[in-house]
Design a protein around this motif. Structure first.
Motif, PDB file in Angstrom:
ATOM      1  N   ASP A   1       0.811  -1.220   0.000  1.00  6.72           N
ATOM      2  CA  ASP A   1       0.000   0.000   0.000  1.00  6.72           C
ATOM      3  C   ASP A   1       0.846   1.273   0.000  1.00  6.72           C
ATOM      4  O   ASP A   1       0.334   2.353   0.220  1.00  6.72           O
ATOM      5  N   SER A   2       2.152   1.132  -0.251  1.00  4.10           N
ATOM      6  CA  SER A   2       3.029   2.309  -0.278  1.00  4.10           C
ATOM      7  C   SER A   2       3.638   2.506  -1.655  1.00  4.10           C
ATOM      8  O   SER A   2       4.674   3.128  -1.808  1.00  4.10           O
ATOM      9  N   ARG A   3       2.985   1.955  -2.675  1.00  2.00           N
ATOM     10  CA  ARG A   3       3.525   2.023  -4.030  1.00  2.00           C
ATOM     11  C   ARG A   3       2.990   3.261  -4.754  1.00  2.00           C
ATOM     12  O   ARG A   3       1.793   3.527  -4.710  1.00  2.00           O
ATOM     13  N   GLY A   4       3.872   3.927  -5.460  1.00  4.25           N
ATOM     14  CA  GLY A   4       3.548   5.239  -6.005  1.00  4.25           C
ATOM     15  C   GLY A   4       2.988   5.271  -7.412  1.00  4.25           C
ATOM     16  O   GLY A   4       3.011   6.318  -8.062  1.00  4.25           O
ATOM     17  N   SER A   5       2.495   4.154  -7.908  1.00  9.10           N
ATOM     18  CA  SER A   5       1.865   4.134  -9.241  1.00  9.10           C
ATOM     19  C   SER A   5       0.804   3.046  -9.267  1.00  9.10           C
ATOM     20  O   SER A   5       0.892   2.062  -8.519  1.00  9.10           O
ATOM     21  N   LEU A   6      -0.189   3.196 -10.125  1.00  9.44           N
ATOM     22  CA  LEU A   6      -1.192   2.138 -10.281  1.00  9.44           C
ATOM     23  C   LEU A   6      -0.583   0.898 -10.913  1.00  9.44           C
ATOM     24  O   LEU A   6      -1.013  -0.224 -10.624  1.00  9.44           O
ATOM     25  N   LEU A   7       0.406   1.091 -11.777  1.00  9.22           N
ATOM     26  CA  LEU A   7       1.115  -0.062 -12.353  1.00  9.22           C
ATOM     27  C   LEU A   7       1.551  -1.018 -11.252  1.00  9.22           C
ATOM     28  O   LEU A   7       1.388  -2.245 -11.356  1.00  9.22           O
ATOM     29  N   GLU A   8       2.115  -0.436 -10.173  1.00 11.70           N
ATOM     30  CA  GLU A   8       2.560  -1.272  -9.056  1.00 11.70           C
ATOM     31  C   GLU A   8       1.397  -1.684  -8.151  1.00 11.70           C
ATOM     32  O   GLU A   8       1.316  -2.829  -7.707  1.00 11.70           O
ATOM     33  N   LEU A   9       0.499  -0.718  -7.861  1.00 15.65           N
ATOM     34  CA  LEU A   9      -0.602  -0.996  -6.928  1.00 15.65           C
ATOM     35  C   LEU A   9      -1.515  -2.101  -7.451  1.00 15.65           C
ATOM     36  O   LEU A   9      -2.035  -2.907  -6.678  1.00 15.65           O
ATOM     37  N   SER A  10      -1.721  -2.130  -8.791  1.00 15.35           N
ATOM     38  CA  SER A  10      -2.588  -3.173  -9.376  1.00 15.35           C
ATOM     39  C   SER A  10      -1.753  -4.295  -9.986  1.00 15.35           C
ATOM     40  O   SER A  10      -2.284  -5.144 -10.693  1.00 15.35           O
ATOM     41  N   TRP A  11      -0.451  -4.253  -9.738  1.00 13.66           N
ATOM     42  CA  TRP A  11       0.505  -5.243 -10.267  1.00 13.66           C
ATOM     43  C   TRP A  11       0.269  -5.522 -11.761  1.00 13.66           C
ATOM     44  O   TRP A  11      -0.074  -6.610 -12.184  1.00 13.66           O
TER      45      TRP A  11
END
Lengths: 412, 412
Positions: B346-356
């Protein structure tokens, strides 16, 4: 089209770069500070001093940005008026006192570069470089035949012909080493390119035809490149410090108007282009290009000859593509064509290609071998479109390599 | 350090972004055109109207570039004078008439962006993205632990918070297709970053300490990213149109001086840095960051929380590296930190990472799923350094996604 005669006799010489057909725009300094000028024959016309017929505020700063911003009608009016002044004997008395011999002036940057973008759009160059790095079967990246590939360069490092270029420092990693060292570049190179100058702004996407209308003119462009810095830094986000040492441009903006008679089409497509990149007419130009290399204190050898028609994408296509994402373009933006290489070994626009990655060093006419540039080397690009009894020349685009800064590096 | 009290009472609220300790610089419009302002409590001070003690020419244009160019002594003098004016009751009568309520103003770009560079310098982000694209074992590029990797972005597309952002068009190629189509981006994303503003120029290489001295202040920065355009275009020369739609910055320049109490070191190195990148002291800052996403007409969900100390390289290291090749830096250059991701999901700075990569969509508090941004989504970055009874806030960095342009594309 044939020569338009001028009362400036040197402009009528068929070998002169600056006949009345050309009228390129520059900024010169004859000892009284930078001034806007127009090349004619062996002279530069101090344009502010003559009855140019335009709003004087367009000539308030020593740069051509304000004239560019004024738009195509002003571009046409100025060209028509200058032609009138320099063709008609009637104007000679008023104009002649404002001609300054070219050999007495220093040239400055002709315009303020707003942002600088460099492309990768000569297929021969892309195939050569790709073959060296990935083998002949994977030479072209999969996107190359669809996209005029470009990347953003650094406007602050664009300099005018004659500015010395200091060999850069950077991180270098030899293939047989695990870790990089910080040292002077050992594979310093040139890139022979044309630069297109954006003379009108855009917001939102423009068509190829609109993009062509936005272009004010062209210069020769040498995108100095540190191949060893580039090899270590460029994955995954592209070249950065390898391209930020300097980009040298020729001092005269040759207008699109002067180049009109030399328009040529881009080549047949091996893969159909997406419709937005289709060209409504010929948008390349038949411009002969060459590269001269002179070791310090020695004569120059021509190391490459090629032509601007060896591009796969035109500047108009590149500019159109640049706007697809909504990227605003501004007056003074500079677009490098990408290295221009022909099909033969002696028509390659970089030492990387000419020496095939350093494996096949050139031998200069003066006997020296060259894989990459040495300190003291003077590198000069030349270009001209050749008409019937006249030529549209660009003037030389030159720079001399100076040694890297001392090895005592600044540290914290 | 604790709160410095002001006679502007709203500035003494511990939850206020703009106490007297902050004094961030912006450009506001209260209906009379753009003016230079300083935020204090719930107000903006119309700084030109008060006895600021500096050369009036520094305030001639509605932008902070001239003050930046004037150098660190002027920066310190202005901060000291503003502190005096807003702390001491003695100045209240003269100053209070020039306070304008923040809720009544529109914010403009606080400075003219000269050139924009974006970095890739949070290790968690690089590992996340690398794992998705290359697998966990090859997540970090070989150069990553040695180079603060950066690329040149597009200054013309930098906009201030509140500016709508139109979904870009571009070339997209699905993995199962041979050829691209030209269509609206389907994977439009944010990148949570900090922006460092260069306030002094350089020629030649500078040390990390000199680089830190050149930085004037910081903003929040959202580097909007078209992931599908990027995937097809970025080899071999890096991201181009994928990053050129817009980069949104927060409207207040928070000065380095205001952030001094919050300095923190960069992390321990897994591989020794080359000596030129060593830091003489702590050059990151303890700044809490978060991202809010509000679908059109709905409440906002906080989708990520992180901290600026999750960077592997500081802005000073990035700026030093930027000069290694001799690249001149200029007043108004903007350096994006790169996406800042923490260690937890929950500390990822992009949706690319947040939604993997879109495989694990988020569910917003309002029930909607999100892999990438939808039209109408309002995206907002927040940031603040938290002191003893006060906070140094940045103000919101916000933008709403508008639909792409009509499918009838301009063609030749």
């Amino acid at each position: 089209m044939s020569l338009i005669r001028s009362w400036v006799e040197s402009a009528n010489d068929p070998e002169c770069d600056f006949p009345l057909n050309n009228l390129p725009y520059g900024v010169f300094d004859a000892g009284q500070g930078p001034r806007m000028g127009v090349a004619i024959g062996a002279f530069v016309l101090d344009v502010v001093q003559v009855d140019h017929g335009l709003d004087p505020s367009l000539f308030a700063a020593p740069s051509w940005n304000a004239v560019m911003a004024a738009g195509p009608e002003v571009w046409a009016a100025l060209r028509a008026r200058l032609t009138e002044l320099l063709a008609g004997e009637a104007h000679r008395t008023a104009v002649e006192p404002h001609l300054v011999p070219l050999e007495t002036v220093q040239m400055r940057m002709p315009f303020a570069v707003t942002e600088y973008t460099d492309f990768y759009a000569s297929k021969n160059h892309a195939v050569n470089v790709g073959t060296m790095f990935r083998g002949a079967e994977n030479a072209l990246p999969p996107n190359w035949l669809s996209i005029p590939i470009g990347y953003n360069g650094r406007a602050s490092s664009v300099v005018v012909s004659g500015t010395p270029v200091q060999r850069p420092l950077g991180q270098l990693k030899a293939p047989d080493q695990d870790l990089p060292v910080f040292a002077p570049c050992q594979r310093f190179d040139l890139e022979l390119e044309m630069g297109a100058i954006v003379g009108q702004p855009s917001s939102g996407m423009v068509s190829v035809a609109e993009a062509d209308d936005m272009i004010f003119g062209y210069v020769l462009l040498n995108d100095w490149s540190a191949r060893d810095i580039q090899a270590w830094e460029y994955q995954p986000l592209g070249p950065f410090q390898a391209k930020a040492t300097a980009t040298t441009i020729s001092p005269w903006i040759v207008t699109k108007a002067a180049l009109e008679p030399f328009r040529r089409p881009t080549p047949e497509r091996e893969r159909p282009l997406l419709p937005y990149l289709a060209e409504p007419g010929p948008m390349l130009y038949d411009i002969d290009l060459s590269v001269g290399l002179a070791p310090e204190g020695k004569a120059e050898t021509v190391i490459a000859r090629t032509n601007y028609t060896h591009m796969y994408y035109s500047a108009a296509q590149q500019l159109c593509h640049h706007t697809t994402s909504g990227c605003p373009m501004r007056v003074g933006d500079l677009l490098g064509s990408g290295t221009i290489s022909g099909t033969t070994p002696d028509s390659r626009g970089s030492l990387l290609e000419l020496s095939w990655g350093g494996k096949e060093p050139l031998t200069l006419d003066t006997g020296e071998p060259r894989s990459f540039l040495e300190d003291g080397d003077r590198l000069t690009l030349y270009g001209a479109a050749k008409g019937d009894g006249y030529r549209i020349g660009f003037g030389a685009c030159s720079g001399t390599v100076r040694p890297a800064a001392a090895a005592e590096l600044p540290t914290a």
